[in-house]
Design a protein around this motif. Sequence first.
Motif, short mmCIF file in Angstrom:
data_model
loop_
_atom_site.label_atom_id
_atom_site.label_comp_id
_atom_site.label_asym_id
_atom_site.label_seq_id
_atom_site.Cartn_x
_atom_site.Cartn_y
_atom_site.Cartn_z
N ILE A 142 0.84 -1.20 0.00
CA ILE A 142 0.00 0.00 0.00
C ILE A 142 0.88 1.25 0.00
O ILE A 142 0.59 2.24 -0.67
N ALA A 143 2.00 1.18 0.73
CA ALA A 143 2.93 2.30 0.77
C ALA A 143 3.54 2.58 -0.60
O ALA A 143 3.72 3.73 -1.00
N ALA A 144 3.81 1.51 -1.34
CA ALA A 144 4.39 1.68 -2.68
C ALA A 144 3.40 2.40 -3.60
O ALA A 144 3.78 3.26 -4.40
N ALA A 145 2.11 2.07 -3.46
CA ALA A 145 1.09 2.73 -4.27
C ALA A 145 1.00 4.21 -3.90
O ALA A 145 0.86 5.08 -4.77
N LEU A 146 1.09 4.50 -2.59
CA LEU A 146 1.08 5.89 -2.13
C LEU A 146 2.28 6.65 -2.71
O LEU A 146 2.15 7.78 -3.20
N SER A 176 0.21 2.55 6.33
CA SER A 176 -0.06 3.11 5.01
C SER A 176 -1.55 3.13 4.68
O SER A 176 -2.01 3.97 3.92
N LYS A 177 -2.30 2.22 5.28
CA LYS A 177 -3.74 2.21 5.04
C LYS A 177 -4.40 3.45 5.66
O LYS A 177 -5.28 4.05 5.06
N MET A 178 -3.94 3.81 6.86
CA MET A 178 -4.49 5.01 7.51
C MET A 178 -4.20 6.25 6.67
O MET A 178 -5.04 7.15 6.57
N ILE A 179 -3.01 6.32 6.07
CA ILE A 179 -2.66 7.47 5.24
C ILE A 179 -3.55 7.50 4.00
O ILE A 179 -4.09 8.54 3.62
N THR A 180 -3.74 6.33 3.39
CA THR A 180 -4.58 6.25 2.20
C THR A 180 -6.00 6.74 2.50
O THR A 180 -6.56 7.54 1.75
N SER A 181 -6.57 6.29 3.61
CA SER A 181 -7.95 6.75 3.90
C SER A 181 -7.98 8.22 4.25
O SER A 181 -8.93 8.92 3.89
N ALA A 182 -6.95 8.71 4.96
CA ALA A 182 -6.94 10.13 5.32
C ALA A 182 -6.89 11.01 4.08
O ALA A 182 -7.40 12.13 4.07
N LEU A 183 -6.25 10.50 3.02
CA LEU A 183 -6.07 11.32 1.81
C LEU A 183 -7.19 11.13 0.79
O LEU A 183 -7.17 11.73 -0.29
N GLU A 184 -8.16 10.30 1.14
CA GLU A 184 -9.26 10.06 0.22
C GLU A 184 -9.97 11.37 -0.11
O GLU A 184 -10.37 12.11 0.79
N GLY A 185 -10.09 11.65 -1.39
CA GLY A 185 -10.79 12.86 -1.80
C GLY A 185 -9.97 14.14 -1.68
O GLY A 185 -10.45 15.21 -2.01
N VAL A 186 -8.72 14.05 -1.22
CA VAL A 186 -7.89 15.25 -1.09
C VAL A 186 -7.21 15.52 -2.44
O VAL A 186 -6.66 14.63 -3.06
N GLU A 187 -7.33 16.78 -2.90
CA GLU A 187 -6.68 17.19 -4.15
C GLU A 187 -5.19 17.41 -3.88
O GLU A 187 -4.79 18.46 -3.40
N LEU A 188 -4.37 16.44 -4.19
CA LEU A 188 -2.95 16.57 -3.86
C LEU A 188 -2.25 17.64 -4.71
O LEU A 188 -1.22 18.17 -4.33
N ASP A 189 -2.85 17.95 -5.86
CA ASP A 189 -2.29 19.00 -6.72
C ASP A 189 -2.19 20.34 -6.01
O ASP A 189 -1.40 21.20 -6.39
N ALA A 190 -3.00 20.50 -4.99
CA ALA A 190 -3.03 21.79 -4.29
C ALA A 190 -1.83 21.99 -3.37
O ALA A 190 -1.71 23.03 -2.74
#
Lengths: 230, 121
Positions: free
Chosen positions: A22-26, A101-115
């Motif tokens: 999961i970390a690799a995908a992040l 890494s799963k907690m990070i993935t869910s926390a970033l759900e829907g977050v526009e990282l481009d910003a």
Amino acid sequence: MNTGKIRVLDLQRSVTAKNDEIAAALRDRFRRNGLFVVNLLSGPGAGKTTLLEKTVQALEGKLRCLVLEGDLRTTNDADRIAGSGADAIQIVTNGVCHLDSKMITSALEGVELDAYDAVVIENVGNLVCPNSFDLGETVRVVVSSVPEGEDKPAKYPFLFEGAEVVLLNKIDLLPHTPFDKEAFWSAIGRVNRSVLRLETSCTTGMGLDGWLRWFQGRAAEWKTAGRETE
Amino acid sequence: MHELSLACSIQEIVEQEIGRRCGGKLRGRVPSLTVRVGSMSGVEPEALSFAWDVTREQGPFPEAHLEIEKIPARALCNRCSRAFLLEESNGECPSCGVCPFRIVEGRELEVRRIVWEDDES
Ligand SMILES: Nc1nc2c(ncn2[C@@H]2O[C@H](COP(=O)(O)OP(=O)(O)OP(=O)(O)O)[C@@H](O)[C@H]2O)c(=O)[nH]1
Ligand SMILES: [Mg+2]
Ligand SMILES: [Zn+2]
């Protein structure tokens, strides 16, 4: 009770493989966005949140930061960061002593990282547990503080081994304690020769310029490198 | 205690490995399994044992006994290439004293063996 056929399965399977996957995908996702990501590690109370408050204040208008705050129970740390002017997301682990890494993935759900240009993940204050869990970060930064004593690198070498930067914080307290700075840095040097050594006080601001320079420089470099690999 | 999440991961690995060998439907018993834990993995063997005893109760193989093979941290001196055990060395190369070294063993955290008693007749 009749016994069945005994079969011995010889394997070599990493226990943290799922987290690593999961970390690799992040990490891929971060790289695509040219995002510089710091996993900030320390024992309890070394000064991570204070450092981040100062950092986002100093970088306002220069670097767009997102802070993820890991905490066992409360949302105080995210409130403190938000009060300093950056976006902050609290991850309450409900007693779990590390982020994964799963907690990070869910926390970033829907977050526009481009910003954003940079993300700092403040891990749960713990010298041991967070170490086993890759979060997809670009670099690890370890904060150690004067009141914790100089023996932390000798006791927890695995924490310091993987860090790109070690900050010795609360150096304003040096005159009041018998802290052996030389022993501290040489224990780190033995397991990690290339580490950047910084000494800071988040209360007086001493040494923070070096930290900010490293942070900005590294984030800019990463952005360019990310673009070039596209 | 991160050992609890690790024990859950071990449980998953056991279920996957056995499930794979009997078409997805778990059967049989697991008298024991072996996990290698490096002294630099940040995992406390006693804590992992305790966490495992809690975890296995709730799984399909409550009898599974966890054997932990402890791997000491082995380092290699960057100057003279001598190999030495970190725990016995006071954090320095026994030949040349304080000098940089790299850790070559001791980060292990892996399932090495599962003993499975297949009860299919
Ligand atoms: N004297 C001194 N105190 C500091 C310094 N930096 C932080 N502190 C204090 O140390 C305490 C803990 O600081 P935090 O920033 O909350 O530490 P933390 O690492 O985020 O703590 P946890 O998230 O609970 O692990 C606070 O009371 C800070 O004011 C410093 O440089 N010098
Ligand atoms: Mg904090
Ligand atoms: Zn040597």
